[in-house]
Enzyme design. Structure first.
Site, short mmCIF file in Angstrom:
data_model
loop_
_atom_site.label_atom_id
_atom_site.label_comp_id
_atom_site.label_asym_id
_atom_site.label_seq_id
_atom_site.Cartn_x
_atom_site.Cartn_y
_atom_site.Cartn_z
N ASP A 133 0.83 -1.20 0.00
CA ASP A 133 0.00 0.00 0.00
C ASP A 133 0.87 1.26 0.00
O ASP A 133 1.87 1.33 0.71
CB ASP A 133 -0.89 -0.03 1.25
CG ASP A 133 -1.92 1.07 1.26
OD1 ASP A 133 -2.73 1.12 0.32
OD2 ASP A 133 -1.93 1.86 2.22
N GLU B 62 1.37 -0.53 -5.02
CA GLU B 62 0.25 0.32 -5.42
C GLU B 62 0.80 1.66 -5.89
O GLU B 62 0.90 2.62 -5.13
CB GLU B 62 -0.72 0.52 -4.25
CG GLU B 62 -1.95 1.32 -4.65
CD GLU B 62 -2.52 2.18 -3.53
OE1 GLU B 62 -3.57 2.81 -3.75
OE2 GLU B 62 -1.91 2.26 -2.45
N ASP C 78 -10.40 0.79 -4.63
CA ASP C 78 -10.13 2.23 -4.59
C ASP C 78 -10.80 2.99 -5.72
O ASP C 78 -10.60 4.20 -5.85
CB ASP C 78 -8.62 2.47 -4.66
CG ASP C 78 -7.92 2.21 -3.33
OD1 ASP C 78 -8.55 2.43 -2.28
OD2 ASP C 78 -6.75 1.78 -3.34
#
Length: 573
Positions: free
Chosen positions: A266, A296, A383
């Site tokens: 992340d 990410e 997301d």
């Protein structure tokens, strides 16, 4: 272990991933729940728990295998007080609501028995207010031995004030005033309420013991600690502290030793400590040389994929291109919804066939072929709004997009429920419960996905071939996947020689428009080859195509409105 530059786990190149938000996929009666839950089919709320768990996933693995899935990517599963679990309480404990460590053990064992891999989400930039070291600071302030694990305000370190982890209206207003440039104090302005990357940059030259940086974010000044993007629930970890780095490395090693197959990381760009990710990679691959490390990162990231940090990133640029062509270019895009996602708002716009062709060539050539073949190729995620919702609810647009996604190098990743038409607008709506009621599923769409995935598994060139744009005109585009040995040795591209010669090539043609399309593809090296349509369950497209030999090396493709075809090009017998 010393991993060669550009190398990576070969299993990823053949994988089809399925991303699961654990609280929303499936609940097992074997995991006891402590109290009332949000109704499964009700609209999701920011703080509601629906009760999905890891045993629920394990109990549905055969259905996922039948779909063609060979790898799972799970959003965070460690102990947390948030339904998405990006607010980590304990990195060494699987959340009891998900079934605890024993449930992960069962899931891994069942998945591996079926030849499926499992990749977990690592949130190592920030923790939560419930994270034990931060709680220790809350209780003991400057006297806590964990004080240098975070970016505390100098006044806190000097024991002249405490930390306000649960701010009220006054603190929220003070942070807002800093963001609005009303309280600059020589440190922040309206133009830069946050550090350029991370306040950790100010620590790079610090000697031990770690001293606070000169930069003070709004949360550091108002709350007494730096919170990620000034969100009080997310204290930023201090990666310049060797103890923090070692803790994270050991967490990564622990779960790889437990049996996971990789990490999705992340917001990795927020960790700017030199050498952090290089050492993370080294430590992970020492435990499992076949572990997959994917970051990410929403934009092209060649420097991150140079062989010393990650194998791949989440390929949002490809998703943006596909959405721009199949949805926006066809006039079916819900623009207001797209604009709710920051990167999509900037990059998604209507394009025709030639524009998409150029965009696709750019995406496919951003990295070396051996790196491109490891990218995580998604259409949507937790997301973003659901692809089908961004496409105005049009399932044909999703079919066209999936066709492109499944016929390019890189590992396709399906967000749970996309294959049955699950919709969802911006967060939290994009995190709905999986629709287990058959009456709420688009079974025709699922058949299309299953058939298309089977084609991908059956055609090595779709996974390992050399991409080449062949034609683009009006609302249509055609590209081919060819033997990489024609331009460079197969071994240098794939790391093995699994494609025999003479080889079968694949041509993919897609018409995103509402009028018929005509494309001419020149294949001079395959003038005596024969072309036939590749069919699959759930697909009605291209039935008019007649198997025939190439005429002087030219392939003519006639496409009906809003359809695509996959064609096999074989050496003449």
């Amino acid at each position: 272990m010393n991993t060669p530059r550009g190398d990576g786990p070969n299993w990823v190149r053949d994988a089809v991933f399925y991303q699961i938000f654990p609280d929303r996929f499936a609940a097992s009666v074997r995991v006891l729940k402590p109290g009332a839950l949000e109704p499964w089919d009700a609209a999701p709320t920011p703080h509601g728990f629906k009760g999905g768990d890891l045993l629920g996933i394990a109990e549905h693995l055969d259905e996922l295998r039948e779909l063609g899935i060979t790898a799972l990517y799970l959003t965070p599963i460690f102990a947390s007080a948030s339904n998405h679990r990006y607010h980590t309480f304990d990195y060494e404990l699987v959340d009891p609501l998900l079934g605890g460590d024993a449930a992960l053990r069962e899931l891994l064992d069942r998945a591996h028995e079926r030849g499926m891999r499992v990749v977990l989400d690592g949130v190592f930039n920030h923790a939560s207010r419930g994270f034990w070291p931060f709680h220790h600071v809350l209780e003991n302030g400057a006297h806590s031995p964990y004080r240098d694990w975070f970016y505390l305000d100098p006044e806190v370190l000097a024991d002249r004030r405490g930390v306000t982890a649960y701010p009220g209206t006054a603190e929220a207003e003070a942070i807002r005033r800093v963001h609005d440039g009303l309280e600059v104090g020589g440190e922040l302005s309206a133009a830069s309420p946050h550090p350029p990357e991370s306040a950790a940059a100010a620590y790079h030259e610090a000697s031990e013991p770690v001293v606070p940086p000169p930069f003070r974010s709004a949360s550091q000044r108002v709350l007494g600690y730096q919170a990620w993007w000034d969100l009080p629930a997310l204290p930023k970890l201090n990666h310049s502290n060797p103890a923090v780095r070692e803790y994270i490395y050991r967490v990564a090693e622990r779960w790889l030793q437990f049996g996971i197959d990789g990490w999705r990381l992340d917001v990795p760009e927020e960790i700017s400590e030199p050498g952090f990710w290089e050492e993370f990679r080294r430590r992970c691959l020492a435990v499992n040389p076949e572990a997959y490390i994917v970051g990410e990162i929403w934009t092209p990231a060649a420097e991150w994929l140079a062989g010393d940090r990650f194998h791949a990133v989440m390929n949002y640029p490809l998703a943006e291109a596909i959405l721009s062509f199949t949805g926006a270019g066809a006039g079916r895009l819900d623009q207001a919804l797209v604009e709710k996602t920051h990167e999509y708002a900037r990059h998604v716009h209507p394009v025709d066939g030639p524009e998409f062709g150029v965009w696709l060539e750019t995406v496919m050539s951003t990295y070396k072929p051996e790196v491109t073949s490891l990218q995580l190729n998604l259409l949507d995620s937790h997301d973003t709004p659901r692809f089908i919702s961004m496409a105005g609810g049009d399932a044909t647009t999703l079919r066209l997009a999936a066709l492109i996604q499944m016929t390019l190098p890189g590992a396709p990743c399906i967000y749970y429920g996309d294959e049955v038409g699950l919709g969802g607008r911006a967060d939290p709506d994009c995190r709905r419960g999986y629709p287990w009621d058959p009456a709420r599923q688009d079974n025709g769409l699922r058949d299309f996905y299953a058939g298309l995935i089977a084609v991908r598994h059956a055609e090595p060139m779709l996974r390992h071939g050399r991409f080449e744009l062949l034609a683009a005109r009006g609302s249509a585009v055609a590209y081919g996947l060819f033997d990489p040995g024609k331009s460079e040795p197969v071994s240098s591209v794939l790391g093995h020689t699994g494609i025999s010669k003479p080889t079968r090539s694949i041509v993919v043609a897609v018409n995103a428009g509402d009028a018929p399309a005509h494309l001419e593809c020149v294949l001079p090296d395959q003038a005596d080859y024969r072309v036939q349509r590749v069919s699959w369950r759930g697909c009605e497209w291209g039935k008019a195509f007649v198997s025939r030999p190439l005429e002087r090396g030219t392939l003519v493709v006639e496409l009906a409105p809003r359809e695509g075809v996959v064609l096999g090009v074989d050496p003449a017998l």
